[in-house]
Scaffold this motif. Structure first.
Motif, PDB file in Angstrom:
ATOM      1  N   MET A   1       0.788  -1.085  -0.009  1.00  0.00           N
ATOM      2  CA  MET A   1      -0.240  -0.046   0.022  1.00  0.00           C
ATOM      3  C   MET A   1       1.112   1.156  -0.067  1.00  0.00           C
ATOM      4  O   MET A   1       1.675   1.335   0.881  1.00  0.00           O
ATOM      5  CB  MET A   1      -0.961  -0.166   1.282  1.00  0.00           C
ATOM      6  N   LEU A   2       0.651   1.944  -1.037  1.00  0.00           N
ATOM      7  CA  LEU A   2       1.355   3.365  -0.950  1.00  0.00           C
ATOM      8  C   LEU A   2       0.560   4.445  -1.091  1.00  0.00           C
ATOM      9  O   LEU A   2      -0.408   4.173  -2.124  1.00  0.00           O
ATOM     10  CB  LEU A   2       2.379   3.275  -2.114  1.00  0.00           C
ATOM     11  N   ASP A   3       0.717   5.477  -0.253  1.00  0.00           N
ATOM     12  CA  ASP A   3      -0.286   6.698  -0.513  1.00  0.00           C
ATOM     13  C   ASP A   3       0.920   7.692  -1.342  1.00  0.00           C
ATOM     14  O   ASP A   3       2.149   7.552  -1.007  1.00  0.00           O
ATOM     15  CB  ASP A   3      -0.535   7.292   1.065  1.00  0.00           C
ATOM     16  N   GLU A   4       0.164   8.613  -1.897  1.00  0.00           N
ATOM     17  CA  GLU A   4       0.995   9.509  -2.985  1.00  0.00           C
ATOM     18  C   GLU A   4       1.868   8.744  -3.824  1.00  0.00           C
ATOM     19  O   GLU A   4       3.091   9.019  -3.793  1.00  0.00           O
ATOM     20  CB  GLU A   4       1.898  10.526  -1.831  1.00  0.00           C
ATOM     21  N   LEU A   5       1.158   7.703  -4.579  1.00  0.00           N
ATOM     22  CA  LEU A   5       2.053   6.958  -5.497  1.00  0.00           C
ATOM     23  C   LEU A   5       2.893   7.722  -6.396  1.00  0.00           C
ATOM     24  O   LEU A   5       3.824   7.514  -6.955  1.00  0.00           O
ATOM     25  CB  LEU A   5       0.862   5.920  -6.059  1.00  0.00           C
ATOM     26  N   ASN A   6       2.009   9.051  -6.659  1.00  0.00           N
ATOM     27  CA  ASN A   6       2.671   9.860  -7.782  1.00  0.00           C
ATOM     28  C   ASN A   6       4.229  10.284  -7.189  1.00  0.00           C
ATOM     29  O   ASN A   6       4.955  10.677  -8.116  1.00  0.00           O
ATOM     30  CB  ASN A   6       1.858  11.044  -8.243  1.00  0.00           C
ATOM     31  N   LYS A   7       4.376  10.195  -5.944  1.00  0.00           N
ATOM     32  CA  LYS A   7       5.751  10.542  -5.480  1.00  0.00           C
ATOM     33  C   LYS A   7       6.738   9.465  -5.794  1.00  0.00           C
ATOM     34  O   LYS A   7       7.888   9.771  -6.080  1.00  0.00           O
ATOM     35  CB  LYS A   7       5.585  11.004  -4.012  1.00  0.00           C
ATOM     36  N   TYR A   8       6.349   8.286  -5.814  1.00  0.00           N
ATOM     37  CA  TYR A   8       7.102   6.944  -5.660  1.00  0.00           C
ATOM     38  C   TYR A   8       7.440   6.649  -7.280  1.00  0.00           C
ATOM     39  O   TYR A   8       8.273   6.069  -7.584  1.00  0.00           O
ATOM     40  CB  TYR A   8       6.633   6.017  -4.834  1.00  0.00           C
ATOM     41  N   ALA A   9       6.185   6.751  -8.075  1.00  0.00           N
ATOM     42  CA  ALA A   9       6.431   6.480  -9.503  1.00  0.00           C
ATOM     43  C   ALA A   9       5.802   7.541 -10.284  1.00  0.00           C
ATOM     44  O   ALA A   9       4.696   7.365 -10.918  1.00  0.00           O
ATOM     45  CB  ALA A   9       5.385   5.126  -9.557  1.00  0.00           C
ATOM     46  N   PRO A  10       6.467   8.669 -10.195  1.00  0.00           N
ATOM     47  CA  PRO A  10       6.159   9.966 -11.090  1.00  0.00           C
ATOM     48  C   PRO A  10       6.274   9.407 -12.638  1.00  0.00           C
ATOM     49  O   PRO A  10       6.948   8.494 -13.347  1.00  0.00           O
ATOM     50  CB  PRO A  10       7.151  10.824 -10.993  1.00  0.00           C
ATOM     51  N   ARG A  11       5.378  10.226 -13.768  1.00  0.00           N
ATOM     52  CA  ARG A  11       5.278   9.940 -14.852  1.00  0.00           C
ATOM     53  C   ARG A  11       6.642  10.306 -15.498  1.00  0.00           C
ATOM     54  O   ARG A  11       7.052   9.539 -16.478  1.00  0.00           O
ATOM     55  CB  ARG A  11       4.169  11.040 -15.466  1.00  0.00           C
ATOM     56  N   GLU A  12       7.183  11.392 -15.083  1.00  0.00           N
ATOM     57  CA  GLU A  12       8.408  11.770 -15.708  1.00  0.00           C
ATOM     58  C   GLU A  12       9.639  11.217 -14.726  1.00  0.00           C
ATOM     59  O   GLU A  12       9.470  11.257 -13.590  1.00  0.00           O
ATOM     60  CB  GLU A  12       8.494  13.299 -15.997  1.00  0.00           C
ATOM     61  N   GLY A  13      10.909  10.646 -15.440  1.00  0.00           N
ATOM     62  CA  GLY A  13      11.993  10.569 -14.598  1.00  0.00           C
ATOM     63  C   GLY A  13      11.758   9.028 -14.303  1.00  0.00           C
ATOM     64  O   GLY A  13      11.176   8.395 -14.551  1.00  0.00           O
ATOM     65  N   SER A  14      12.950   8.768 -13.480  1.00  0.00           N
ATOM     66  CA  SER A  14      13.182   7.243 -13.189  1.00  0.00           C
ATOM     67  C   SER A  14      14.017   7.176 -11.929  1.00  0.00           C
ATOM     68  O   SER A  14      14.457   8.252 -11.455  1.00  0.00           O
ATOM     69  CB  SER A  14      13.970   6.604 -14.342  1.00  0.00           C
ATOM     70  N   SER A  15      13.508   6.174 -11.169  1.00  0.00           N
ATOM     71  CA  SER A  15      14.186   5.773  -9.974  1.00  0.00           C
ATOM     72  C   SER A  15      14.240   4.430  -9.637  1.00  0.00           C
ATOM     73  O   SER A  15      13.243   3.650 -10.185  1.00  0.00           O
ATOM     74  CB  SER A  15      13.536   6.662  -8.988  1.00  0.00           C
ATOM     75  N   PRO A  16      14.914   3.669  -8.742  1.00  0.00           N
ATOM     76  CA  PRO A  16      14.967   2.309  -8.391  1.00  0.00           C
ATOM     77  C   PRO A  16      13.655   1.733  -7.918  1.00  0.00           C
ATOM     78  O   PRO A  16      13.193   0.780  -8.276  1.00  0.00           O
ATOM     79  CB  PRO A  16      15.906   2.274  -7.504  1.00  0.00           C
ATOM     80  N   ILE A  17      12.861   2.766  -6.885  1.00  0.00           N
ATOM     81  CA  ILE A  17      11.612   2.345  -6.452  1.00  0.00           C
ATOM     82  C   ILE A  17      10.597   2.191  -7.810  1.00  0.00           C
ATOM     83  O   ILE A  17       9.822   1.481  -7.699  1.00  0.00           O
ATOM     84  CB  ILE A  17      11.281   3.147  -5.277  1.00  0.00           C
ATOM     85  N   LYS A  18      10.696   3.156  -8.565  1.00  0.00           N
ATOM     86  CA  LYS A  18       9.662   3.177  -9.558  1.00  0.00           C
ATOM     87  C   LYS A  18       9.910   1.758 -10.569  1.00  0.00           C
ATOM     88  O   LYS A  18       8.702   1.387 -10.711  1.00  0.00           O
ATOM     89  CB  LYS A  18       9.942   4.362 -10.538  1.00  0.00           C
ATOM     90  N   GLU A  19      10.979   1.488 -10.719  1.00  0.00           N
ATOM     91  CA  GLU A  19      11.279   0.150 -11.616  1.00  0.00           C
ATOM     92  C   GLU A  19      10.577  -1.065 -10.644  1.00  0.00           C
ATOM     93  O   GLU A  19      10.072  -1.843 -11.310  1.00  0.00           O
ATOM     94  CB  GLU A  19      12.466  -0.004 -12.025  1.00  0.00           C
ATOM     95  N   VAL A  20      10.774  -1.131  -9.426  1.00  0.00           N
ATOM     96  CA  VAL A  20      10.267  -2.213  -8.582  1.00  0.00           C
ATOM     97  C   VAL A  20       8.571  -2.062  -8.740  1.00  0.00           C
ATOM     98  O   VAL A  20       8.119  -3.016  -8.844  1.00  0.00           O
ATOM     99  CB  VAL A  20      10.654  -1.827  -7.164  1.00  0.00           C
ATOM    100  N   LEU A  21       8.169  -0.781  -8.620  1.00  0.00           N
ATOM    101  CA  LEU A  21       6.646  -0.711  -8.649  1.00  0.00           C
ATOM    102  C   LEU A  21       6.277  -1.009 -10.229  1.00  0.00           C
ATOM    103  O   LEU A  21       5.018  -1.657 -10.010  1.00  0.00           O
ATOM    104  CB  LEU A  21       6.311   1.006  -8.110  1.00  0.00           C
ATOM    105  N   ALA A  38      -2.579   4.795  -3.850  1.00  0.00           N
ATOM    106  CA  ALA A  38      -3.501   5.983  -3.609  1.00  0.00           C
ATOM    107  C   ALA A  38      -2.866   7.450  -4.092  1.00  0.00           C
ATOM    108  O   ALA A  38      -1.758   7.670  -3.738  1.00  0.00           O
ATOM    109  CB  ALA A  38      -3.801   6.200  -2.030  1.00  0.00           C
ATOM    110  N   GLN A  39      -3.549   8.325  -4.754  1.00  0.00           N
ATOM    111  CA  GLN A  39      -3.030   9.612  -5.271  1.00  0.00           C
ATOM    112  C   GLN A  39      -4.224  10.669  -5.607  1.00  0.00           C
ATOM    113  O   GLN A  39      -5.289   9.887  -5.794  1.00  0.00           O
ATOM    114  CB  GLN A  39      -1.887   9.732  -6.366  1.00  0.00           C
ATOM    115  N   GLN A  40      -4.098  11.658  -5.468  1.00  0.00           N
ATOM    116  CA  GLN A  40      -5.091  12.665  -5.959  1.00  0.00           C
ATOM    117  C   GLN A  40      -5.076  12.942  -7.448  1.00  0.00           C
ATOM    118  O   GLN A  40      -6.026  13.318  -7.991  1.00  0.00           O
ATOM    119  CB  GLN A  40      -4.851  13.918  -5.178  1.00  0.00           C
ATOM    120  N   THR A  41      -4.032  12.677  -8.079  1.00  0.00           N
ATOM    121  CA  THR A  41      -3.974  12.892  -9.580  1.00  0.00           C
ATOM    122  C   THR A  41      -3.328  11.674 -10.244  1.00  0.00           C
ATOM    123  O   THR A  41      -2.093  11.607 -10.203  1.00  0.00           O
ATOM    124  CB  THR A  41      -3.073  14.135  -9.693  1.00  0.00           C
TER     125      THR A  41
END
Length: 142
Positions: A1-21, A38-41
């Motif tokens: 469960m992740l709140d504010e998913l857009n912070k961990y898997a944003p549309r732009e850019g990359s990160s190790p956690i984004k690849e896992v998600l 969960a996210q607002q947008t």
């Protein structure tokens, strides 16, 4: 469960956690892993994560956000309703039913603030928080 998913898997850019998600969203069901985000947008979350979601829940939407393609699963009439939705109103889309369901979470049966109570508040007697409740006849059968 992740709140504010857009912070961990944003549309732009990359990160190790984004690849896992992304891996969880794309292969998780076959491995028995569930991702709840969960996210607002939703328009700010990686597209592949949103497109792999089998169940989508939408609350009140900003008019600009409602026009984004991520909300294409909502018919136009429900998109318009989502812009005007009251607190507690949600639209649920899931694979078993072909049309998103409009649901409403009720407010609790009791007032949580004095301003939410019906009528004039009665002062509590001797500091008893239950003094406002109607008297109960102990002799009455149940």
């Amino acid at each position: 469960m992740l709140d504010e998913l857009n912070k961990y898997a944003p549309r732009e850019g990359s990160s190790p956690i984004k690849e896992v998600l992304l891996d969880i969203a794309e292969r998780g069901r076959s491995l028995g892993i569930i991702l709840i985000g969960a996210q607002q947008t939703a328009s700010e979350v990686e597209r592949r994560i949103v497109s792999n979601s089998s169940i989508k829940v939408v609350g009140r939407l900003d008019p600009a956000e409602a026009g984004r393609p991520e909300y294409g699963f909502l018919p136009p009439s429900q998109r318009a309703r989502a812009v005007l939705a009251k607190p507690g109103a949600m639209f649920v889309s899931q694979p078993e039913i072909p049309v998103p369901l409009a649901i409403e979470f009720p407010f609790p049966a009791w007032a949580t603030r004095e301003s939410e109570s019906a009528g004039d508040p009665l002062p509590a007697r001797n500091g008893d928080p239950f003094a406002r409740l109607p008297a109960v006849d102990d002799e009455a059968p149940f």
